[in-house]
Scaffold this motif. Structure first.
Motif, PDB file in Angstrom:
ATOM      1  N   THR A 195       0.845  -1.190   0.000  1.00 42.21           N
ATOM      2  CA  THR A 195       0.000   0.000   0.000  1.00 42.21           C
ATOM      3  C   THR A 195       0.882   1.241   0.000  1.00 42.21           C
ATOM      4  O   THR A 195       1.868   1.313   0.722  1.00 42.21           O
ATOM      5  N   VAL A 196       0.493   2.221  -0.827  1.00 40.55           N
ATOM      6  CA  VAL A 196       1.197   3.507  -0.873  1.00 40.55           C
ATOM      7  C   VAL A 196       0.190   4.605  -0.559  1.00 40.55           C
ATOM      8  O   VAL A 196      -0.908   4.623  -1.116  1.00 40.55           O
ATOM      9  N   LEU A 197       0.568   5.504   0.341  1.00 42.33           N
ATOM     10  CA  LEU A 197      -0.287   6.632   0.669  1.00 42.33           C
ATOM     11  C   LEU A 197       0.517   7.921   0.531  1.00 42.33           C
ATOM     12  O   LEU A 197       1.702   7.955   0.858  1.00 42.33           O
ATOM     13  N   THR A 198      -0.142   8.979   0.046  1.00 44.00           N
ATOM     14  CA  THR A 198       0.481  10.302   0.035  1.00 44.00           C
ATOM     15  C   THR A 198      -0.399  11.240   0.857  1.00 44.00           C
ATOM     16  O   THR A 198      -1.628  11.126   0.844  1.00 44.00           O
ATOM     17  N   THR A 199       0.230  12.162   1.564  1.00 44.01           N
ATOM     18  CA  THR A 199      -0.522  13.127   2.358  1.00 44.01           C
ATOM     19  C   THR A 199       0.310  14.371   2.585  1.00 44.01           C
ATOM     20  O   THR A 199       1.543  14.306   2.649  1.00 44.01           O
ATOM     21  N   ASN A 200      -0.357  15.505   2.704  1.00 37.74           N
ATOM     22  CA  ASN A 200       0.333  16.728   3.093  1.00 37.74           C
ATOM     23  C   ASN A 200       0.033  17.083   4.543  1.00 37.74           C
ATOM     24  O   ASN A 200       0.326  18.183   4.998  1.00 37.74           O
ATOM     25  N   LEU A 201      -0.564  16.136   5.260  1.00 31.99           N
ATOM     26  CA  LEU A 201      -0.877  16.338   6.669  1.00 31.99           C
ATOM     27  C   LEU A 201       0.192  15.708   7.550  1.00 31.99           C
ATOM     28  O   LEU A 201       0.900  14.785   7.142  1.00 31.99           O
ATOM     29  N   ALA A 202       0.280  16.218   8.762  1.00 34.97           N
ATOM     30  CA  ALA A 202       1.128  15.580   9.769  1.00 34.97           C
ATOM     31  C   ALA A 202       0.379  14.365  10.305  1.00 34.97           C
ATOM     32  O   ALA A 202      -0.860  14.310  10.275  1.00 34.97           O
ATOM     33  N   LEU A 203       1.104  13.378  10.821  1.00 32.29           N
ATOM     34  CA  LEU A 203       0.455  12.155  11.294  1.00 32.29           C
ATOM     35  C   LEU A 203      -0.562  12.432  12.393  1.00 32.29           C
ATOM     36  O   LEU A 203      -1.594  11.761  12.482  1.00 32.29           O
ATOM     37  N   ASP A 204      -0.275  13.422  13.254  1.00 33.66           N
ATOM     38  CA  ASP A 204      -1.198  13.674  14.359  1.00 33.66           C
ATOM     39  C   ASP A 204      -2.506  14.310  13.899  1.00 33.66           C
ATOM     40  O   ASP A 204      -3.419  14.504  14.707  1.00 33.66           O
ATOM     41  N   GLU A 205      -2.627  14.635  12.607  1.00 39.07           N
ATOM     42  CA  GLU A 205      -3.883  15.155  12.068  1.00 39.07           C
ATOM     43  C   GLU A 205      -4.762  14.047  11.503  1.00 39.07           C
ATOM     44  O   GLU A 205      -5.891  14.316  11.079  1.00 39.07           O
ATOM     45  N   LEU A 206      -4.260  12.811  11.482  1.00 35.60           N
ATOM     46  CA  LEU A 206      -5.014  11.690  10.921  1.00 35.60           C
ATOM     47  C   LEU A 206      -5.768  10.947  12.012  1.00 35.60           C
ATOM     48  O   LEU A 206      -5.470  11.080  13.205  1.00 35.60           O
ATOM     49  N   ASP A 207      -6.743  10.150  11.586  1.00 34.59           N
ATOM     50  CA  ASP A 207      -7.503   9.307  12.506  1.00 34.59           C
ATOM     51  C   ASP A 207      -6.545   8.486  13.362  1.00 34.59           C
ATOM     52  O   ASP A 207      -5.601   7.873  12.859  1.00 34.59           O
ATOM     53  N   GLY A 208      -6.792   8.466  14.662  1.00 34.88           N
ATOM     54  CA  GLY A 208      -5.874   7.796  15.593  1.00 34.88           C
ATOM     55  C   GLY A 208      -5.654   6.335  15.278  1.00 34.88           C
ATOM     56  O   GLY A 208      -4.545   5.810  15.438  1.00 34.88           O
ATOM     57  N   ARG A 209      -6.691   5.639  14.816  1.00 30.25           N
ATOM     58  CA  ARG A 209      -6.555   4.211  14.504  1.00 30.25           C
ATOM     59  C   ARG A 209      -5.632   4.003  13.311  1.00 30.25           C
ATOM     60  O   ARG A 209      -4.809   3.090  13.289  1.00 30.25           O
ATOM     61  N   ILE A 210      -5.784   4.881  12.310  1.00 31.87           N
ATOM     62  CA  ILE A 210      -4.919   4.773  11.131  1.00 31.87           C
ATOM     63  C   ILE A 210      -3.510   5.232  11.470  1.00 31.87           C
ATOM     64  O   ILE A 210      -2.524   4.643  11.026  1.00 31.87           O
ATOM     65  N   ARG A 211      -3.401   6.270  12.295  1.00 30.68           N
ATOM     66  CA  ARG A 211      -2.081   6.774  12.694  1.00 30.68           C
ATOM     67  C   ARG A 211      -1.264   5.696  13.396  1.00 30.68           C
ATOM     68  O   ARG A 211      -0.062   5.563  13.158  1.00 30.68           O
ATOM     69  N   SER A 212      -1.914   4.911  14.244  1.00 27.40           N
ATOM     70  CA  SER A 212      -1.188   3.866  14.971  1.00 27.40           C
ATOM     71  C   SER A 212      -0.611   2.826  14.017  1.00 27.40           C
ATOM     72  O   SER A 212       0.475   2.292  14.245  1.00 27.40           O
ATOM     73  N   ARG A 213      -1.316   2.550  12.914  1.00 28.37           N
ATOM     74  CA  ARG A 213      -0.819   1.587  11.940  1.00 28.37           C
ATOM     75  C   ARG A 213       0.303   2.178  11.082  1.00 28.37           C
ATOM     76  O   ARG A 213       1.266   1.491  10.733  1.00 28.37           O
ATOM     77  N   LEU A 214       0.165   3.459  10.763  1.00 29.90           N
ATOM     78  CA  LEU A 214       1.219   4.116   9.980  1.00 29.90           C
ATOM     79  C   LEU A 214       2.509   4.273  10.788  1.00 29.90           C
ATOM     80  O   LEU A 214       3.584   4.429  10.207  1.00 29.90           O
ATOM     81  N   ASN A 215       2.398   4.244  12.085  1.00 29.50           N
ATOM     82  CA  ASN A 215       3.588   4.353  12.937  1.00 29.50           C
ATOM     83  C   ASN A 215       4.265   3.006  13.173  1.00 29.50           C
ATOM     84  O   ASN A 215       5.261   2.938  13.904  1.00 29.50           O
ATOM     85  N   ASP A 216       3.743   1.945  12.560  1.00 34.05           N
ATOM     86  CA  ASP A 216       4.362   0.615  12.697  1.00 34.05           C
ATOM     87  C   ASP A 216       5.576   0.548  11.770  1.00 34.05           C
ATOM     88  O   ASP A 216       5.453   0.275  10.576  1.00 34.05           O
ATOM     89  N   SER A 217       6.755   0.792  12.322  1.00 35.97           N
ATOM     90  CA  SER A 217       7.971   0.840  11.506  1.00 35.97           C
ATOM     91  C   SER A 217       8.346  -0.512  10.921  1.00 35.97           C
ATOM     92  O   SER A 217       9.151  -0.584   9.987  1.00 35.97           O
ATOM     93  N   ALA A 218       7.766  -1.595  11.456  1.00 33.56           N
ATOM     94  CA  ALA A 218       8.047  -2.925  10.904  1.00 33.56           C
ATOM     95  C   ALA A 218       7.372  -3.117   9.551  1.00 33.56           C
ATOM     96  O   ALA A 218       7.799  -3.950   8.747  1.00 33.56           O
ATOM     97  N   LEU A 219       6.335  -2.333   9.283  1.00 31.69           N
ATOM     98  CA  LEU A 219       5.608  -2.470   8.020  1.00 31.69           C
ATOM     99  C   LEU A 219       5.719  -1.228   7.150  1.00 31.69           C
ATOM    100  O   LEU A 219       5.824  -1.324   5.929  1.00 31.69           O
ATOM    101  N   VAL A 220       5.703  -0.043   7.778  1.00 29.02           N
ATOM    102  CA  VAL A 220       5.551   1.217   7.045  1.00 29.02           C
ATOM    103  C   VAL A 220       6.868   1.979   6.965  1.00 29.02           C
ATOM    104  O   VAL A 220       7.534   2.197   7.977  1.00 29.02           O
TER     105      VAL A 220
END
Length: 433
Positions: A195-220
């Motif tokens: 999966t590839v995502l692009t955003t001009n937002l900071a991570l803390d502006e995203l939904d908390g559930r999605i943010r927690s997955r994007l912060n998984d350095s083992a995958l993302v």
């Protein structure tokens, strides 16, 4: 669709049943025969391509991307772009995990994401490229479609071999939209689907559930692209959209008048020279704070703009903004039609690599304005971020919390210009008879 009539497995039916014991969850289930799997993959690929926007973005490839941007781009911007380019090109071939491309408008995120999608599609990988608003529109349209059900369309998206979501965070913030996006990304997260995502937002502006997955350095893999908007004029690339520095382009150290032709006192002349030399030294190596004080028209803004222009000419980003304008920009974010949140706008100013605040003290003295300015400058004080301040107020008239930081000589150098206003010294033109 039937299979190959000569196939020894399905005898032309196109489907087979595996020999499994009763009780097995797949017992009796029909599966696609190997003789038509290539056809099925081709159909899936064509179906996703028709749903995708790749047909409109065929020109966006790695070959058409400039890995180091414009020739006049600062070195750190060029290096950031080149690193992102190399990472994306590698990812397009191994499709390992998730890739999150972050950066401001026009920095190249969409071009790189489309390049990944086009490269993968050329290799025969079923690829879906969508902006997030278009994805949600496609799901909504399926409720009234006779060709495809919502469930089938939803399944196409969440199961795509490669899913590229552009402009994540620009979608409507309805509960339905948030839930659908979470379900899609959570499914792909659990199943480790590329999966590839692009955003001009900071991570803390995203939904908390999605943010927690994007912060998984083992995958993302998070890639922050530090580059200005490619579509902006080249002379403005180091100026933030809030910055009014282009209006002060002619105010440089070379155009600053030392007023040798005027009848200044020796003390005023020495004082002006000291302020000029101090501003020039700061511009060459911005460290700490510099505060330029004095009456209106004494050259404070000219020296502040000269600092900003010199630093920008060396390839560094600068934000030059009058304090009343800054507060107006912050207030504007409270409008329902604002394209940016208050927190994001505030952070842009607060964390600017070099911030020039012109005319401190001329803003409205509301409690809100005082508190915002204190929060802003207190952060820069604690983080020791290079800051230039001009003011025609005395220290006694400023917020005492700000004054206590300005008089800290470990961080801040103050130049109080004692010369009279240029405007008062300028000879009046004679009126024509």
């Amino acid at each position: 669709m039937a299979g190959d009539p000569a196939c020894p497995h399905c005898h032309g039916l196109g489907y087979v049943r595996r020999d499994l014991p009763m009780g097995h969850p797949d017992f009796g289930r029909l599966e696609t025969c190997v003789c038509r799997q290539a056809t099925v993959r081709s159909q899936i690929r064509d179906r996703l391509y028709s749903l995708s926007q790749l047909g409109e973005l065929q020109r966006l490839t790695f070959d058409t991307f400039q890995p180091r941007g414009r020739p006049n781009l600062p070195a750190f911007n060029q290096e950031s772009l080149e690193q992102a380019f190399n990472l994306c090109r590698t990812y397009a071939h191994d499709l390992d995990g998730w890739l999150l491309l972050q950066g401001s408008f026009g920095c190249g995120k969409t071009h790189l994401a489309a390049s990944i999608a086009n490269e993968a599609a050329s290799l025969g990988i079923p690829t879906l490229f969508l902006t997030v608003p278009d994805l949600l529109d496609s799901l909504r349209a399926s409720f009234d479609s006779e060709d495809v059900s919502f469930e089938d369309r939803f399944d196409q998206i969440r199961r795509a071999a490669l899913l590229v979501l552009d402009d994540f965070g620009t979608q409507s913030a309805t509960e339905w939209a948030r839930e659908r996006l979470f379900q899609i990304l959570n499914y792909r997260y659990i199943n480790r689907l590329p999966t590839v995502l692009t955003t001009n937002l900071a991570l803390d502006e995203l939904d908390g559930r999605i943010r927690s997955r994007l912060n998984d350095s083992a995958l993302v893999r998070q890639v922050m692209i530090q580059a200005p908007d490619y579509r902006r004029a080249s002379e403005d690339i180091n100026h933030h959209e809030l910055s009014s520095l282009p209006l002060h382009a002619k105010q440089t150290f070379g155009t600053f008048r030392m007023r040798d032709e005027e009848k200044l006192t020796a003390d005023d002349r020495a004082n002006l020279k000291k302020a000029f030399e101090g501003a020039y030294a700061f511009a060459e190596d911005p460290q700490g704070w510099i505060v330029l004080m004095g009456d209106h028209g004494t050259g404070k803004t000219h020296l502040a703009a000269a600092i900003a222009n010199l630093h920008a000419s060396q390839g560094f980003p600068v934000m030059f903004v009058p304090v009343p304008d800054l507060l107006d920009h912050l207030r504007a974010t409270f409008s329902p039609t604002s394209p940016i949140t208050y927190d994001r706008r505030f952070d842009q100013v607060r964390d600017a690599p070099l911030l020039v605040l012109d005319d401190l003290g001329t803003q409205s003295s509301t409690a809100w304005a005082q508190e915002k300015l204190f929060q802003l400058l207190n952060h820069r004080y604690n983080a020791t971020l290079p800051t230039v301040i001009t003011t025609s107020s005395t220290l006694e008239k400023l917020d005492r919390r700000l004054t206590s930081r300005i008089i800290d000589t470990r961080l801040c150098t103050v130049f109080a210009i004692t010369a009279p206003s240029y405007l008062e010294a300028r000879p009046r033109r004679k009126r024509k008879p």
